[in-house]
Design an enzyme around this catalytic site. Structure first.
Site, mmCIF file in Angstrom:
data_model
loop_
_atom_site.group_PDB
_atom_site.id
_atom_site.type_symbol
_atom_site.label_atom_id
_atom_site.label_comp_id
_atom_site.label_asym_id
_atom_site.label_seq_id
_atom_site.Cartn_x
_atom_site.Cartn_y
_atom_site.Cartn_z
ATOM 1 N N LYS A 133 58.560 -21.379 -22.520
ATOM 2 C CA LYS A 133 57.519 -22.334 -22.929
ATOM 3 C C LYS A 133 57.388 -22.348 -24.450
ATOM 4 O O LYS A 133 57.243 -23.411 -25.057
ATOM 5 C CB LYS A 133 56.183 -21.980 -22.269
ATOM 6 C CG LYS A 133 56.141 -22.377 -20.799
ATOM 7 C CD LYS A 133 55.018 -21.709 -20.031
ATOM 8 C CE LYS A 133 55.259 -21.903 -18.533
ATOM 9 N NZ LYS A 133 54.479 -21.009 -17.687
ATOM 10 N N GLN A 159 49.434 -17.480 -17.180
ATOM 11 C CA GLN A 159 50.654 -17.281 -16.389
ATOM 12 C C GLN A 159 50.324 -16.495 -15.107
ATOM 13 O O GLN A 159 49.656 -15.467 -15.159
ATOM 14 C CB GLN A 159 51.699 -16.535 -17.243
ATOM 15 C CG GLN A 159 53.045 -16.372 -16.580
ATOM 16 C CD GLN A 159 53.764 -17.696 -16.313
ATOM 17 O OE1 GLN A 159 53.663 -18.632 -17.104
ATOM 18 N NE2 GLN A 159 54.457 -17.787 -15.198
ATOM 19 N N ASP A 175 48.120 -26.899 -16.706
ATOM 20 C CA ASP A 175 48.823 -26.533 -15.468
ATOM 21 C C ASP A 175 48.304 -27.361 -14.283
ATOM 22 O O ASP A 175 48.921 -27.368 -13.217
ATOM 23 C CB ASP A 175 48.578 -25.054 -15.143
ATOM 24 C CG ASP A 175 49.788 -24.180 -15.392
ATOM 25 O OD1 ASP A 175 50.914 -24.697 -15.336
ATOM 26 O OD2 ASP A 175 49.591 -22.975 -15.619
HETATM 27 N N1 GUN Z 1 53.885 -18.892 -12.201
HETATM 28 C C1 GUN Z 1 54.892 -19.553 -11.568
HETATM 29 N N2 GUN Z 1 54.867 -20.867 -11.852
HETATM 30 C C2 GUN Z 1 53.811 -21.056 -12.676
HETATM 31 C C3 GUN Z 1 53.269 -22.208 -13.324
HETATM 32 O O1 GUN Z 1 53.732 -23.343 -13.177
HETATM 33 N N3 GUN Z 1 52.180 -21.977 -14.112
HETATM 34 C C4 GUN Z 1 51.637 -20.747 -14.273
HETATM 35 N N4 GUN Z 1 50.559 -20.633 -15.041
HETATM 36 N N5 GUN Z 1 52.110 -19.663 -13.690
HETATM 37 C C5 GUN Z 1 53.202 -19.824 -12.904
#
Ligand code: GUN
Length: 292
Positions: A53, A97, A120
């Site tokens: 990211k 996350q 998200d």
């Molecule tokens: N863990 C696995 N996929 C994701 C996601 O798309 N966003 C977040 N915040 N955590 C994750």
């Protein structure tokens, strides 16, 4: 003939589009969009996702920051960091996350994120808006699937879409999006208690697999000329590889791909679009904030 839903190439194209938009915004005197991430503990996969990211943010000209917190942080401390980011005018969107350590109530943490910065799309407000067809942040993975289908002009109107997996992050929003206007599919959602799964998946014109089990979907479960979207990504120990592992999806591509009209490869299918969706959502948050 099998066509490839090439997520890698499409992600480069969309990142280019975002970078151009950011350049135009900053040239016009606006501040730089900023995406932040909270990473709790040292789970290897989560560290990789967050690093990706940061890299992608830099590629499109965003600012990015990561709040790295100890595995044993308590809920109240984590809530303080979220409150800080909710009120930080220099941050347009942020993510926490997942997964979080077991002692932390994940839903309580998600509920604390400001819906305006929830890039998200995990908060109840954003999920509710999505289900109602209102303006919302769409969760990154299902949004990436939608983008892959749309940009490749895949016909979906009236088709039977079968989704395997009902997670909050992928299966549930994907099933909802495919059923609504824009895609207009008839959707069947399958999960761990579904009976006669192969019988149902064989009816799919579009099969979205997000079950989290390596090579779970085999050739007998897929009808000829289906469109196949594989959300899974797994590291399988493999001593013949220098890295010590190889990657595979939720689909046994060696036997399934030749039956399909379109497939997402693993890696290079849905994965790259997930990150791009997060960047798109951040730009959406930024533009909304300044009425751009
Ligand atoms: N863990 C696995 N996929 C994701 C996601 O798309 N966003 C977040 N915040 N955590 C994750």
């Amino acid at each position: 003939m099998t066509n490839i839903l090439d997520g890698k190439a499409l992600s480069l194209q969309i990142k280019d589009e975002i970078a151009n938009e950011v350049r135009a915004l900053t040239a016009a005197g606006h501040r730089t969009p900023h995406l932040a991430a909270i990473l709790v503990g040292d789970d290897g996969a989560s560290q990789t996702y967050v690093a990706n990211k940061e890299k992608s943010s830099a590629e499109v000209g965003f600012l990015s920051s990561v709040y790295r917190l100890a595995e044993n942080i308590d809920e109240a401390e984590l809530l303080k960091v979220i409150d800080f980011l909710n009120h930080d005018d220099e941050v347009d969107g942020f993510i926490v996350q997942l997964p979080l350590p077991k002692h932390i109530d994940e839903q309580k943490i998600i509920n604390a994120i400001s819906p305006d910065k929830d890039v998200d799309g995990f908060t109840p407000i954003n999920i509710g808006r999505m289900v109602l067809g209102q303006e919302a942040f769409i969760p990154a993975t299902p949004k990436g699937i939608c983008t892959l289908l749309q940009r490749n002009n895949i016909e979906t109107e009236g088709k039977h879409c079968v989704v395997i997996g009902r997670s909050n992050i992928v299966g549930t929003p994907a099933a909802n999006l495919m059923s609504r206007k824009t895609f207009n599919c008839t959707v069947t959602m399958c999960h761990s208690r579904t009976r006669n799964l192969p019988e149902i998946t064989r009816q799919a014109d579009i099969l979205i697999v997000a079950i989290g089990k390596p090579e779970f979907v085999t050739a007998d479960m897929v009808k000829d000329d289906a469109v196949l979207v594989d959300v899974g990504i797994h590291r399988i120990p493999d001593s013949s590889k220098k890295s010590g592992y190889h990657l595979c999806g939720d689909v046994k591509h060696s036997e399934v791909d030749s039956k399909c009209s379109w497939v997402t490869p693993v890696p290079g299918g849905v994965g790259p679009l997930t990150i791009v969706s997060l960047l798109q959502n951040t730009l959406q948050a930024y533009k909304k904030k300044y009425n751009l």
